[in-house]
Motif scaffolding. Structure first.
Motif, PDB file in Angstrom:
ATOM      1  N   THR A  50       0.852  -1.185   0.000  1.00 60.80           N
ATOM      2  CA  THR A  50       0.000   0.000   0.000  1.00 60.80           C
ATOM      3  C   THR A  50       0.891   1.239   0.000  1.00 60.80           C
ATOM      4  O   THR A  50       1.757   1.397   0.876  1.00 60.80           O
ATOM      5  CB  THR A  50      -0.903   0.030   1.246  1.00 60.80           C
ATOM      6  OG1 THR A  50      -1.728  -1.139   1.252  1.00 60.80           O
ATOM      7  CG2 THR A  50      -1.762   1.273   1.277  1.00 60.80           C
ATOM      8  N   ASN A  51       0.694   2.107  -0.983  1.00 65.07           N
ATOM      9  CA  ASN A  51       1.487   3.336  -1.089  1.00 65.07           C
ATOM     10  C   ASN A  51       0.859   4.425  -0.227  1.00 65.07           C
ATOM     11  O   ASN A  51      -0.308   4.787  -0.411  1.00 65.07           O
ATOM     12  CB  ASN A  51       1.569   3.810  -2.540  1.00 65.07           C
ATOM     13  CG  ASN A  51       2.427   2.888  -3.382  1.00 65.07           C
ATOM     14  OD1 ASN A  51       3.620   2.741  -3.132  1.00 65.07           O
ATOM     15  ND2 ASN A  51       1.830   2.267  -4.380  1.00 65.07           N
ATOM     16  N   VAL A  52       1.651   4.933   0.696  1.00 61.62           N
ATOM     17  CA  VAL A  52       1.199   5.987   1.609  1.00 61.62           C
ATOM     18  C   VAL A  52       2.003   7.246   1.309  1.00 61.62           C
ATOM     19  O   VAL A  52       3.232   7.229   1.330  1.00 61.62           O
ATOM     20  CB  VAL A  52       1.379   5.567   3.083  1.00 61.62           C
ATOM     21  CG1 VAL A  52       0.878   6.672   4.012  1.00 61.62           C
ATOM     22  CG2 VAL A  52       0.657   4.260   3.359  1.00 61.62           C
ATOM     23  N   GLN A  79      -1.131  11.992   6.189  1.00 62.58           N
ATOM     24  CA  GLN A  79      -0.914  10.771   5.424  1.00 62.58           C
ATOM     25  C   GLN A  79      -2.119  10.523   4.515  1.00 62.58           C
ATOM     26  O   GLN A  79      -3.267  10.713   4.929  1.00 62.58           O
ATOM     27  CB  GLN A  79      -0.726   9.579   6.365  1.00 62.58           C
ATOM     28  CG  GLN A  79       0.412   9.779   7.369  1.00 62.58           C
ATOM     29  CD  GLN A  79       0.484   8.657   8.382  1.00 62.58           C
ATOM     30  OE1 GLN A  79       1.039   7.592   8.115  1.00 62.58           O
ATOM     31  NE2 GLN A  79      -0.070   8.889   9.561  1.00 62.58           N
ATOM     32  N   THR A  80      -1.815  10.074   3.310  1.00 59.69           N
ATOM     33  CA  THR A  80      -2.866   9.785   2.323  1.00 59.69           C
ATOM     34  C   THR A  80      -2.583   8.449   1.674  1.00 59.69           C
ATOM     35  O   THR A  80      -1.440   8.167   1.289  1.00 59.69           O
ATOM     36  CB  THR A  80      -2.915  10.891   1.246  1.00 59.69           C
ATOM     37  OG1 THR A  80      -3.058  12.163   1.884  1.00 59.69           O
ATOM     38  CG2 THR A  80      -4.077  10.679   0.299  1.00 59.69           C
ATOM     39  N   LEU A 181       4.563   1.090   1.658  1.00 58.11           N
ATOM     40  CA  LEU A 181       5.625   1.916   1.100  1.00 58.11           C
ATOM     41  C   LEU A 181       5.292   3.381   1.354  1.00 58.11           C
ATOM     42  O   LEU A 181       4.183   3.827   1.084  1.00 58.11           O
ATOM     43  CB  LEU A 181       5.781   1.681  -0.405  1.00 58.11           C
ATOM     44  CG  LEU A 181       6.475   0.392  -0.845  1.00 58.11           C
ATOM     45  CD1 LEU A 181       6.445   0.284  -2.370  1.00 58.11           C
ATOM     46  CD2 LEU A 181       7.927   0.373  -0.361  1.00 58.11           C
ATOM     47  N   PHE A 182       6.295   4.129   1.855  1.00 55.32           N
ATOM     48  CA  PHE A 182       6.123   5.556   2.104  1.00 55.32           C
ATOM     49  C   PHE A 182       6.686   6.362   0.938  1.00 55.32           C
ATOM     50  O   PHE A 182       7.728   6.018   0.377  1.00 55.32           O
ATOM     51  CB  PHE A 182       6.828   5.970   3.396  1.00 55.32           C
ATOM     52  CG  PHE A 182       6.063   5.635   4.642  1.00 55.32           C
ATOM     53  CD1 PHE A 182       4.743   5.235   4.579  1.00 55.32           C
ATOM     54  CD2 PHE A 182       6.664   5.739   5.889  1.00 55.32           C
ATOM     55  CE1 PHE A 182       4.030   4.929   5.728  1.00 55.32           C
ATOM     56  CE2 PHE A 182       5.969   5.443   7.042  1.00 55.32           C
ATOM     57  CZ  PHE A 182       4.647   5.035   6.952  1.00 55.32           C
ATOM     58  N   ASN A 183       6.013   7.454   0.607  1.00 53.16           N
ATOM     59  CA  ASN A 183       6.493   8.396  -0.401  1.00 53.16           C
ATOM     60  C   ASN A 183       6.164   9.807   0.065  1.00 53.16           C
ATOM     61  O   ASN A 183       5.114  10.040   0.683  1.00 53.16           O
ATOM     62  CB  ASN A 183       5.824   8.149  -1.759  1.00 53.16           C
ATOM     63  CG  ASN A 183       6.173   6.806  -2.352  1.00 53.16           C
ATOM     64  OD1 ASN A 183       7.261   6.596  -2.874  1.00 53.16           O
ATOM     65  ND2 ASN A 183       5.249   5.856  -2.248  1.00 53.16           N
ATOM     66  N   TRP A 184       7.075  10.729  -0.262  1.00 62.43           N
ATOM     67  CA  TRP A 184       6.799  12.121   0.035  1.00 62.43           C
ATOM     68  C   TRP A 184       5.787  12.679  -0.949  1.00 62.43           C
ATOM     69  O   TRP A 184       5.730  12.250  -2.094  1.00 62.43           O
ATOM     70  CB  TRP A 184       8.069  12.964  -0.033  1.00 62.43           C
ATOM     71  CG  TRP A 184       8.999  12.839   1.132  1.00 62.43           C
ATOM     72  CD1 TRP A 184      10.257  12.333   1.117  1.00 62.43           C
ATOM     73  CD2 TRP A 184       8.746  13.249   2.486  1.00 62.43           C
ATOM     74  NE1 TRP A 184      10.818  12.385   2.368  1.00 62.43           N
ATOM     75  CE2 TRP A 184       9.907  12.949   3.232  1.00 62.43           C
ATOM     76  CE3 TRP A 184       7.657  13.826   3.137  1.00 62.43           C
ATOM     77  CZ2 TRP A 184      10.006  13.217   4.584  1.00 62.43           C
ATOM     78  CZ3 TRP A 184       7.748  14.098   4.498  1.00 62.43           C
ATOM     79  CH2 TRP A 184       8.912  13.797   5.213  1.00 62.43           C
TER      80      TRP A 184
END
Length: 409
Positions: A50-52, A79-80, A181-184
């Motif tokens: 899941t991309n956060v 967070q989205t 997975l974290f992304n800015w």
């Protein structure tokens, strides 16, 4: 006509009730425990991560503590992510659903934490400061207000003309990269409000990057990680007013003794000891507010140099005093010879007074040599000390203000 108005009013009221009922029914349908499990990540069953998307909004930086090597800040963590299980496009045309505090526990949220956090707390006045909105396509927006105390390893080589780079790490605690997975955020990933700090200002905008952290417990596991760095420049105005200018005046005060007569022993000794003790006390106060690091800081160089200058001025008078005491011994010998030469008993015994006269001349010449040397040293010190201190100042400020900063190595 009246009947038509009544019918329209009843229709409008019934439609409003149906809309409110539909919104509640949508939430009950989406969060039904039989079809939605908040304990499982949105794409867990599909075997993909899941991309956060994260955004950090810094409201204020309350303190930066050199002694504890940390900084305290207040921030919004936003967070989205997309949760397909919460898609309600086929059920309603509402743009989003705003969840109450009591319903947020029924929705899955990432297990986000700050690895370099020393202390933190949520804000709960007057209610928990949390926000959770669900869009029609299942996009979840989650925001929470936090107060954080984060570790910041500071490099104090150039203190107080130093620059500090304080990192902030954000990571998942339990979910590996296989699940989350974290992304800015692509735009304004780290926003800084009108933050005002008493001793620092932002040298440039915060830098963002991605990182991964691998832990080995049984088998290696890799966790997603994001980082941002706050580039802070110390404001030297406080130290100019409280440290540098007073110490410069104390050093200049120690030079006043060069214009005081060599015979004024109490005045010159008191002035020298007073300036030495003042510089020592000032240095001790500065050291008390700094950690005991193993390297030499810029403020240590400055305090040590000022102490050397005032102590050297005191030693200069010690040397002058030695010369003065030699002069006094010579004067005593000359007085003794004068008494002997004028003694009738000595003259009656036929002792030639010429020898006594020659000795008196030699002692008198040596006496004048001692006094001249002492006064010459004072005259030389009046110019040598200010020139040396000016050279030190030029070298010190050029090196620490414009030279390469060790902390960027």
């Amino acid at each position: 006509m009246r009947c038509v108005l009544v019918v329209l009013s009843l229709y409008w009221y019934s439609s409003l009730c149906l809309c409110e009922l539909a919104r509640r029914e949508i939430l009950n349908h989406l969060l039904n425990a039989s079809r939605y499990d908040a304990r499982i990540a949105p794409n867990y069953e599909e075997d993909r991560a899941t991309n956060v998307t994260l955004q950090l909004y810094i409201l204020s930086i309350n303190s930066i503590n050199e002694m504890a090597m940390d900084l305290s800040m207040e921030t919004f963590l936003r967070q989205t992510w997309v949760d397909p299980r919460l898609n309600y496009e086929h059920l309603s045309n509402f743009s989003n659903l705003e969840l109450d505090q009591r319903m947020m526990a029924d929705v899955w949220v990432p297990d986000t934490y700050f690895p370099n956090e020393k202390e933190a707390h949520f804000h709960v006045v007057t209610v928990p400061n949390r926000l959770l909105h669900i869009s029609r396509n299942g996009t979840v927006f989650y925001s929470i207000r936090l107060s954080l105390t984060l570790t910041c390893r500071m490099n104090l080589y150039n203190y107080p003309m130093d620059e500090q780079n304080c990192p902030i790490y954000i990571e998942t605690y339990g979910y590996t990269e296989e699940n989350v997975l974290f992304n800015w955020k692509s735009v304004d990933a780290v926003q800084v409000d009108d933050v005002e700090m008493p001793q620092f200002y932002f040298r440039k905008s915060p830098a963002i990057s991605k990182c991964t952290r691998t832990f080995k417990y049984g088998s290696e596991a890799t966790f997603t990680c994001l980082s941002t760095t706050l580039h802070l420049q110390r404001n030297i105005g406080y130290y100019m007013a409280q440290v540098f200018v007073p110490s410069i005046l104390i050093v200049i005060l120690s030079w006043v003794s060069f214009w005081i007569h060599v015979d004024a022993i109490p005045a010159r000794i008191s002035l020298g000891v007073l300036t030495v003790l003042t510089i020592t006390t000032q240095s001790a106060g500065i050291r008390a507010s700094l950690p005991r690091v193993s390297y030499i800081k810029a403020i240590d160089v400055w305090n040590s140099a000022c102490l050397v200058f005032v102590f050297t001025a005191l030693l200069e008078y010690a040397y002058i005093n030695v010369q003065t005491r030699r002069h006094q011994k010579s004067a005593s010998k000359e007085t003794l010879l004068t008494i002997q030469a004028s003694n009738p008993l000595v003259l009656s015994q036929g002792v030639a007074p010429a020898r006594c006269i020659d000795v008196r001349k030699t002692i008198g010449a040596r006496e004048m040599d001692y006094l001249k040397r002492a006064r010459t040293i004072d005259r030389v010190a009046r110019f040598a000390f200010p020139i040396s201190f000016a050279i030190f100042n030029i070298t010190f400020w050029i090196y620490y203000m414009f030279a390469h900063d060790y902390q960027n190595d």
